[in-house]
Design an enzyme around this catalytic site. Structure first.
Site, mmCIF file in Angstrom:
data_model
loop_
_atom_site.group_PDB
_atom_site.id
_atom_site.type_symbol
_atom_site.label_atom_id
_atom_site.label_comp_id
_atom_site.label_asym_id
_atom_site.label_seq_id
_atom_site.Cartn_x
_atom_site.Cartn_y
_atom_site.Cartn_z
ATOM 1 C CG HIS A 117 43.299 32.819 42.612
ATOM 2 N ND1 HIS A 117 43.710 31.796 41.790
ATOM 3 C CD2 HIS A 117 42.986 33.857 41.796
ATOM 4 C CE1 HIS A 117 43.659 32.196 40.526
ATOM 5 N NE2 HIS A 117 43.211 33.438 40.497
ATOM 6 C CG HIS A 125 40.559 37.866 42.015
ATOM 7 N ND1 HIS A 125 41.671 38.545 41.560
ATOM 8 C CD2 HIS A 125 40.536 36.708 41.321
ATOM 9 C CE1 HIS A 125 42.276 37.830 40.618
ATOM 10 N NE2 HIS A 125 41.600 36.700 40.449
ATOM 11 C CD GLU A 168 46.120 36.266 34.219
ATOM 12 O OE1 GLU A 168 47.096 36.483 34.969
ATOM 13 O OE2 GLU A 168 45.453 37.167 33.687
ATOM 14 C CG ASP A 226 46.269 40.676 42.006
ATOM 15 O OD1 ASP A 226 45.538 39.698 41.766
ATOM 16 O OD2 ASP A 226 47.078 41.157 41.165
#
Ligand code: AMP
Length: 120
Positions: free
Chosen positions: A105, A107, A100, A35
């Site tokens: 995805h 995390h 966002e 990230d």
């Protein structure tokens, strides 16, 4: 549910090689990269290579091979990053999940005690 995928999102651009990324692991069906704004010592994003906008989209429409390949990438990230002490996997989804980037995805956060799951 109509899962409309916007191929101009930033992770689609990463997959097309238009934007650089710090790759941790890649296989036929998934890419894992760091990230840009890490919120823990380990903060890796695992994304499918296919055009899925969210976890529920991926879970409904991705093929078995894509789903297995994705989970194998998660396993490899955990192995490579050494998360024996534990980790948190988060899939922010749409408005209420404060997503966002509209490309699914996961995390993977680790490397410190991450505290309570949610704070107000
Ligand atoms: P989310 O709110 O779950 O959609 O989170 C999107 C994540 O993508 C955030 O943690 C951002 O820091 C991260 N991010 C945005 N742009 C990039 C990029 N170019 N490379 C890596 N991570 C990014």
């Amino acid at each position: 549910m109509d899962f409309a995928y916007d191929d101009q999102n930033i992770f689609a651009k990463i997959l097309r090689g238009e934007i650089p990324n710090a790759t941790v692991f890649e296989n036929d069906h998934a890419l894992a990269f760091r990230d840009l704004y890490p919120q823990a010592p380990v903060h890796v994003l695992v994304i499918p290579k296919g055009p899925y906008m969210s976890l529920d989209h991926f879970a409904r429409d991705a093929s078995a091979d894509e789903q297995v390949g994705f989970m194998q990438a998660v396993a490899e990230v955990c192995r490579l990053e050494g998360v024996e002490a534990g980790f948190r996997a988060v899939a922010n989804t749409r408005e209420d999940g404060v997503q966002e980037v509209p490309h699914y995805h996961l995390h993977i956060l680790a490397g410190r005690n991450l505290g309570p799951m949610l704070t107000r």
